[in-house]
Design a protein around this motif. Structure first.
Motif, short mmCIF file in Angstrom:
data_model
loop_
_atom_site.label_atom_id
_atom_site.label_comp_id
_atom_site.label_asym_id
_atom_site.label_seq_id
_atom_site.Cartn_x
_atom_site.Cartn_y
_atom_site.Cartn_z
N ALA A 79 1.00 -1.24 0.00
CA ALA A 79 0.16 0.13 0.06
C ALA A 79 0.88 1.26 -0.06
O ALA A 79 2.14 1.17 0.38
N ARG A 80 0.22 2.48 -0.04
CA ARG A 80 0.71 3.78 0.04
C ARG A 80 0.44 4.29 1.21
O ARG A 80 -0.79 3.61 1.66
N GLY A 81 1.07 4.96 2.18
CA GLY A 81 0.87 5.31 3.55
C GLY A 81 1.13 6.71 3.73
O GLY A 81 2.28 7.43 3.28
N VAL A 82 0.47 7.26 4.83
CA VAL A 82 0.74 8.65 5.35
C VAL A 82 0.61 8.53 6.74
O VAL A 82 -0.42 8.13 7.36
N GLY A 83 1.68 8.79 7.22
CA GLY A 83 1.55 8.98 8.94
C GLY A 83 1.51 10.41 9.34
O GLY A 83 2.36 11.38 8.85
N ILE A 84 0.67 10.72 10.48
CA ILE A 84 0.35 12.02 10.75
C ILE A 84 0.63 11.99 12.31
O ILE A 84 0.07 11.21 12.97
N GLU A 85 1.87 12.92 12.69
CA GLU A 85 2.45 12.81 14.05
C GLU A 85 2.68 14.02 14.55
O GLU A 85 3.54 14.93 13.87
N ILE A 86 2.31 14.44 15.59
CA ILE A 86 2.54 15.99 16.23
C ILE A 86 4.21 16.06 16.69
O ILE A 86 4.60 17.19 16.56
N ASP A 87 4.61 15.01 16.93
CA ASP A 87 6.17 15.30 17.38
C ASP A 87 6.91 14.96 16.42
O ASP A 87 7.24 14.07 15.78
N ARG A 106 7.03 4.88 -1.05
CA ARG A 106 5.65 4.70 -0.90
C ARG A 106 4.90 5.47 0.54
O ARG A 106 3.63 5.30 0.64
N VAL A 107 5.70 5.98 1.44
CA VAL A 107 5.19 6.63 2.71
C VAL A 107 5.58 7.82 2.81
O VAL A 107 6.78 8.23 2.27
N THR A 108 4.82 8.55 3.54
CA THR A 108 5.17 10.05 3.50
C THR A 108 4.66 10.19 5.20
O THR A 108 3.70 9.70 5.70
N PHE A 109 5.52 10.86 5.89
CA PHE A 109 5.35 11.25 7.29
C PHE A 109 5.41 12.83 7.48
O PHE A 109 6.21 13.51 6.98
N ARG A 110 4.12 13.20 8.13
CA ARG A 110 3.94 14.67 8.40
C ARG A 110 3.77 15.24 9.57
O ARG A 110 2.84 14.43 10.53
N SER A 111 4.52 16.00 10.46
CA SER A 111 4.37 16.63 11.45
C SER A 111 3.24 17.63 11.67
O SER A 111 3.50 18.75 11.38
N GLU A 112 2.00 17.21 12.06
CA GLU A 112 0.91 17.97 11.79
C GLU A 112 -0.40 17.55 12.96
O GLU A 112 0.02 16.51 13.37
N ASP A 113 -1.01 18.35 13.39
CA ASP A 113 -2.06 17.88 14.22
C ASP A 113 -3.08 17.18 13.67
O ASP A 113 -3.57 17.55 12.42
N LEU A 114 -3.44 16.03 13.87
CA LEU A 114 -4.19 15.31 12.95
C LEU A 114 -5.77 15.69 12.84
O LEU A 114 -6.39 15.46 11.91
#
Ligand SMILES: C[S@@+](CC[C@H](N)C(=O)[O-])C[C@H]1O[C@@H](n2cnc3c(N)ncnc32)[C@H](O)[C@@H]1O
Length: 188
Positions: A79-87, A106-114
């Motif tokens: 799959a492709r994936g996106v992780g949203i994490e405040i830290d 295939r993955v992206t991680f973003r430092s944001e409020d969910l």
């Protein structure tokens, strides 16, 4: 050592300490709504299986921690994936783990409020937050996700107003986790 290297080292040590603690008590980034506690890898695998993740899916993890759910979705299910994490320290750590797992493309991680993230391209959403957070998220999930999208939650349900389509128990070590699945209904 430069100030930049010192700051990177500090973040690295903090994340490492948090990662070690997370299996037990967990630790919190300032402003986080829930502490960082990891989903055991056996439970991650069952969450993705229950959601029937395939290579056609875009899997979001809201509060993605070290990125394990998103990385497993890409590595084991294509799959492709996106992780949203405040830290931001955990985001940096997730990117490092994704690189080691060979899934950075295939993955992206973003430092944001969910709560600020638009979920309209997600086909699967993974949660390991709290009962109260799930209740706060419920209207957003129902508004932004397409009908047929799946939501899987480790240990916390969505209350009596939205019962899960399926619930399973997963044993790990001497403990038991509940995993809940909802399928987003047609818009009324
Ligand atoms: C219980 S941990 C789950 C980590 C990962 N999903 C897992 O299952 O292993 C919850 C995570 O949500 C993050 N978090 C808490 N509040 C958040 C928010 N408002 N926006 C984004 N991330 C948040 C925390 O920093 C923590 O890493």
């Amino acid at each position: 050592m430069s100030a930049r290297r010192r700051s990177k080292l500090r973040v690295g040590l903090a994340v490492l300490a948090c990662a070690v603690l997370a299996g037990a008590a967990g630790c919190s980034y300032p402003g986080a709504d829930v502490p960082y506690v990891q989903t055991p890898t056996d439970v991650v695998a069952e969450m993705l299986r229950l959601a029937q993740v395939t290579a056609n899916d875009v899997v979001y993890d809201l509060g993605s921690g070290d990125g394990r759910i998103v990385i497993a979705a890409a590595r084991d299910f294509g799959a492709r994936g996106v992780g949203i994490e405040i830290d931001p320290g955990l985001v940096a750590y997730s990117n490092e783990l994704a690189r080691k797992a060979g899934v950075s493309d295939r993955v992206t991680f973003r430092s944001e409020d969910l709560f600020d993230v638009n979920l309209s391209d997600a086909t699967v959403v993974a949660l390991y937050l709290s009962y109260d957070m799930n209740l706060r998220l419920r209207p957003k999930l129902l508004r932004e996700l397409q009908p047929g999208s799946r939501i899987v939650s480790h240990d916390f349900d969505m209350g009596a107003d939205w019962l899960p389509n399926q619930t399973i128990q997963v044993m790990w070590r001497d403990r038991k986790s509940n995993v809940f699945l909802w399928v987003v209904p047609p818009k009324s």
